[in-house]
Design an enzyme around this catalytic site. Structure first.
Site, PDB file in Angstrom:
ATOM      1  N   HIS A   1       0.829  -1.216   0.000  1.00  0.00           N
ATOM      2  CA  HIS A   1       0.000   0.000   0.000  1.00  0.00           C
ATOM      3  C   HIS A   1       0.863   1.267   0.000  1.00  0.00           C
ATOM      4  O   HIS A   1       0.367   2.353  -0.259  1.00  0.00           O
ATOM      5  CB  HIS A   1      -0.883  -0.016   1.254  1.00  0.00           C
ATOM      6  CG  HIS A   1      -2.301   0.401   1.036  1.00  0.00           C
ATOM      7  ND1 HIS A   1      -2.910   0.463  -0.201  1.00  0.00           N
ATOM      8  CD2 HIS A   1      -3.269   0.787   1.918  1.00  0.00           C
ATOM      9  CE1 HIS A   1      -4.174   0.856  -0.059  1.00  0.00           C
ATOM     10  NE2 HIS A   1      -4.412   1.070   1.208  1.00  0.00           N
TER      11      HIS A   1
ATOM     12  N   ASN B   1      -6.969   6.448   4.192  1.00  0.00           N
ATOM     13  CA  ASN B   1      -8.378   6.756   3.916  1.00  0.00           C
ATOM     14  C   ASN B   1      -8.745   8.212   4.210  1.00  0.00           C
ATOM     15  O   ASN B   1      -9.871   8.629   3.985  1.00  0.00           O
ATOM     16  CB  ASN B   1      -9.300   5.803   4.683  1.00  0.00           C
ATOM     17  CG  ASN B   1      -9.060   5.841   6.179  1.00  0.00           C
ATOM     18  OD1 ASN B   1      -8.062   6.388   6.643  1.00  0.00           O
ATOM     19  ND2 ASN B   1      -9.970   5.283   6.950  1.00  0.00           N
TER      20      ASN B   1
ATOM     21  N   ASP C   1      -0.815   2.256  -5.303  1.00  0.00           N
ATOM     22  CA  ASP C   1      -0.879   0.825  -5.613  1.00  0.00           C
ATOM     23  C   ASP C   1      -2.221   0.533  -6.289  1.00  0.00           C
ATOM     24  O   ASP C   1      -3.222   1.197  -6.021  1.00  0.00           O
ATOM     25  CB  ASP C   1      -0.736   0.007  -4.327  1.00  0.00           C
ATOM     26  CG  ASP C   1      -1.793   0.365  -3.276  1.00  0.00           C
ATOM     27  OD1 ASP C   1      -1.967   1.570  -2.984  1.00  0.00           O
ATOM     28  OD2 ASP C   1      -2.463  -0.545  -2.754  1.00  0.00           O
TER      29      ASP C   1
ATOM     30  N   ASN D   1      -8.971   3.409  -1.027  1.00  0.00           N
ATOM     31  CA  ASN D   1      -9.433   4.408  -0.058  1.00  0.00           C
ATOM     32  C   ASN D   1      -8.730   5.753  -0.167  1.00  0.00           C
ATOM     33  O   ASN D   1      -9.324   6.789   0.115  1.00  0.00           O
ATOM     34  CB  ASN D   1      -9.301   3.864   1.366  1.00  0.00           C
ATOM     35  CG  ASN D   1     -10.329   2.779   1.629  1.00  0.00           C
ATOM     36  OD1 ASN D   1     -11.401   2.785   1.038  1.00  0.00           O
ATOM     37  ND2 ASN D   1      -9.995   1.837   2.486  1.00  0.00           N
TER      38      ASN D   1
END
Length: 196
Positions: free
Chosen positions: A25, A77, A102, A123
């Site tokens: 991520h 997020n 990603d 997110n």
């Protein structure tokens, strides 16, 4: 400030903290870290809850661009808040914002560049789009889908596997090249050179 004088804002998406540093991520952070190294800058805290580096990118002459490299220090997020604050602070038009992130639906290690579009369940993108609309550039770094029944959240928050790590430096380097090409030469040129 005319749009021509406005910098490009290149945002690496990731989660802050050492425990996330090697996660899939966080490839966006890895790419902007390399770009900062290339332009000889060090990240500094900004009041927009982000780490930033200001500098110039590209060959000498008209293609040399002012850039702001950024890593939001909120969690993934909540990326939209810091990015919007940086956009306002540096007066960056939306089409000069680049999110490096990603991407599950692209195989590792493949790149795709595009302007606008959906968030595909990501997110960080969801938060950015909610804050300022979808018409920003994306440099999508393919990480592939989780194996077997592994949950997506577990997969993206794991470090790259030892096999993947053999190609990771090359992949991050290529993604950084793609960002530089996008900023200096435009999306079509970058897509034809780097879209896998």
């Amino acid at each position: 400030m005319s749009d021509d004088a406005a910098p490009w804002l290149i945002v690496g998406l990731g989660n802050p903290g050492a425990e996330y540093a090697g996660n899939r991520h966080n490839i966006g952070f890895m790419v902007v870290d390399l770009l900062a190294e290339r332009i000889g800058g060090k990240f500094k805290a900004h009041k927009a809850r982000a780490q930033v580096v200001e500098g110039r990118m590209g060959p000498p002459g008209p293609a040399n661009r002012r850039v702001v490299l950024a890593k939001p220090m909120s969690f993934m997020n909540l990326s939209g808040g810091p990015v919007t604050a940086l956009r306002d602070f540096y007066k960056v038009p939306l089409e000069r914002i680049v999110a490096v992130h990603d991407e599950l639906d692209i195989d590792y290690p493949t790149l795709r560049l595009k302007l606008g579009g959906g968030d595909n369940g990501h997110n960080g993108l969801k938060s950015m789009t909610k804050s300022m609309g979808a018409d920003y550039h994306r440099v999508r770094c393919g990480i592939g889908r989780p194996p077997g029944r592994m949950q997506v959240a577990d997969f993206v928050l794991k470090d790259f596997s030892s096999t993947e790590r053999k190609e990771l430096a090359w992949f991050v380097d290529r993604a950084a090249d793609a960002v530089e090409c996008l900023v200096a030469e435009g999306l079509e040129r970058a897509q034809s050179a780097y879209n896998g």
